[in-house]
Design a protein around this motif. Sequence first.
Motif, mmCIF file in Angstrom:
data_model
loop_
_atom_site.group_PDB
_atom_site.id
_atom_site.type_symbol
_atom_site.label_atom_id
_atom_site.label_comp_id
_atom_site.label_asym_id
_atom_site.label_seq_id
_atom_site.Cartn_x
_atom_site.Cartn_y
_atom_site.Cartn_z
ATOM 1 N N GLY A 183 3.305 5.689 0.872
ATOM 2 C CA GLY A 183 4.404 4.745 0.842
ATOM 3 C C GLY A 183 3.878 3.338 0.731
ATOM 4 O O GLY A 183 2.765 3.114 0.254
ATOM 5 N N THR A 184 4.667 2.393 1.198
ATOM 6 C CA THR A 184 4.271 0.992 1.232
ATOM 7 C C THR A 184 4.439 0.483 2.652
ATOM 8 O O THR A 184 5.524 0.605 3.234
ATOM 9 C CB THR A 184 5.132 0.145 0.274
ATOM 10 N N LEU A 185 3.365 -0.055 3.192
ATOM 11 C CA LEU A 185 3.420 -0.647 4.528
ATOM 12 C C LEU A 185 3.985 -2.043 4.395
ATOM 13 O O LEU A 185 3.468 -2.875 3.633
ATOM 14 C CB LEU A 185 2.025 -0.683 5.150
ATOM 15 N N ILE A 186 5.087 -2.323 5.114
ATOM 16 C CA ILE A 186 5.722 -3.638 5.055
ATOM 17 C C ILE A 186 5.781 -4.292 6.431
ATOM 18 O O ILE A 186 6.307 -5.382 6.585
ATOM 19 C CB ILE A 186 7.139 -3.551 4.443
ATOM 20 N N GLY A 187 5.226 -3.619 7.440
ATOM 21 C CA GLY A 187 5.203 -4.143 8.800
ATOM 22 C C GLY A 187 3.826 -3.970 9.402
ATOM 23 O O GLY A 187 2.859 -3.697 8.701
ATOM 24 N N LYS A 188 3.741 -4.088 10.708
ATOM 25 C CA LYS A 188 2.460 -3.945 11.399
ATOM 26 C C LYS A 188 2.500 -2.742 12.320
ATOM 27 O O LYS A 188 3.377 -2.626 13.167
ATOM 28 C CB LYS A 188 2.126 -5.196 12.198
ATOM 29 N N ILE A 189 1.537 -1.851 12.142
ATOM 30 C CA ILE A 189 1.383 -0.665 12.989
ATOM 31 C C ILE A 189 0.482 -1.034 14.159
ATOM 32 O O ILE A 189 -0.530 -1.720 13.959
ATOM 33 C CB ILE A 189 0.744 0.491 12.188
ATOM 34 N N PRO A 190 0.774 -0.582 15.388
ATOM 35 C CA PRO A 190 -0.127 -0.847 16.510
ATOM 36 C C PRO A 190 -1.551 -0.388 16.196
ATOM 37 O O PRO A 190 -1.746 0.662 15.581
ATOM 38 C CB PRO A 190 0.471 -0.015 17.651
ATOM 39 N N GLU A 191 -2.520 -1.186 16.557
ATOM 40 C CA GLU A 191 -3.947 -0.893 16.377
ATOM 41 C C GLU A 191 -4.409 -0.993 14.920
ATOM 42 O O GLU A 191 -5.537 -0.651 14.607
ATOM 43 C CB GLU A 191 -4.323 0.494 16.929
ATOM 44 N N VAL A 192 -3.545 -1.442 14.021
ATOM 45 C CA VAL A 192 -3.897 -1.571 12.607
ATOM 46 C C VAL A 192 -3.575 -2.999 12.161
ATOM 47 O O VAL A 192 -2.467 -3.479 12.407
ATOM 48 C CB VAL A 192 -3.101 -0.557 11.737
ATOM 49 N N PRO A 193 -4.528 -3.678 11.501
ATOM 50 C CA PRO A 193 -4.238 -5.029 11.027
ATOM 51 C C PRO A 193 -3.070 -5.037 10.043
ATOM 52 O O PRO A 193 -2.859 -4.067 9.321
ATOM 53 C CB PRO A 193 -5.532 -5.448 10.309
ATOM 54 N N ALA A 194 -2.354 -6.138 9.997
ATOM 55 C CA ALA A 194 -1.249 -6.278 9.041
ATOM 56 C C ALA A 194 -1.813 -6.315 7.627
ATOM 57 O O ALA A 194 -2.948 -6.727 7.411
ATOM 58 C CB ALA A 194 -0.471 -7.558 9.336
ATOM 59 N N PRO A 195 -1.035 -5.872 6.643
ATOM 60 C CA PRO A 195 -1.500 -5.910 5.256
ATOM 61 C C PRO A 195 -1.893 -7.319 4.837
ATOM 62 O O PRO A 195 -1.245 -8.291 5.210
ATOM 63 C CB PRO A 195 -0.286 -5.433 4.457
ATOM 64 N N SER A 196 -2.947 -7.427 4.022
ATOM 65 C CA SER A 196 -3.445 -8.737 3.602
ATOM 66 C C SER A 196 -2.442 -9.488 2.727
ATOM 67 O O SER A 196 -2.420 -10.705 2.712
ATOM 68 C CB SER A 196 -4.775 -8.584 2.857
ATOM 69 N N TRP B 232 -5.463 11.517 11.950
ATOM 70 C CA TRP B 232 -5.636 10.871 10.659
ATOM 71 C C TRP B 232 -6.596 9.715 10.830
ATOM 72 O O TRP B 232 -6.874 9.285 11.950
ATOM 73 C CB TRP B 232 -4.304 10.404 10.071
ATOM 74 N N SER B 233 -7.134 9.209 9.709
ATOM 75 C CA SER B 233 -8.160 8.171 9.748
ATOM 76 C C SER B 233 -7.542 6.777 9.642
ATOM 77 O O SER B 233 -7.017 6.400 8.592
ATOM 78 C CB SER B 233 -9.158 8.377 8.606
ATOM 79 N N VAL B 234 -7.632 6.038 10.722
ATOM 80 C CA VAL B 234 -7.175 4.656 10.707
ATOM 81 C C VAL B 234 -8.014 3.851 9.713
ATOM 82 O O VAL B 234 -7.500 2.982 9.008
ATOM 83 C CB VAL B 234 -7.234 4.038 12.125
#
Length: 143
Positions: free
Chosen positions: A86-99, A128-130
């Motif tokens: 899909g497309t990440l449009i927000g911020k997931i905990p423990e994962v940096p926001a999209p550049s 899964w692999s962060v």
Amino acid sequence: MRDIAERTAFLEDWVAALNVGAEEVVTFYTEETLYEERGIKVAIRGRENLRQFYRQLYPMFSNLAVTTRKSIVTADHAVVEWTMSGTLIGKIPEVPAPSSGEAPFSFEGASILEFADDGRIAREAAYWSVADLIQQISAPRSG
């Protein structure tokens, strides 16, 4: 005890619900379910807490799609290999926001499921692999 065909059909319906949203997917879990997202180190106990987690998670994506690659099913357990894209449009905990504010992604994972006597999911551990996700959302985009 459920037969394998019934469990397999349940899993197909579960994956279909994952592609719809929080309200649809939580119906597949028991009231006391334990859901573990091993990639982001989250453990959630209870269907209502899982519902809140999904309600926060789904708006972070557009075009979210979950597909299965392979399943191994027994009367009491299942292992499901899946791909999420899909497309990440927000911020997931423990994962940096999209550049770039939003980023397409696709990664593989697996879930180990334990079924309750009523047929619903009593426990899920999703792996899964962060690092795979971070690499994809951090990559510079050509415009």
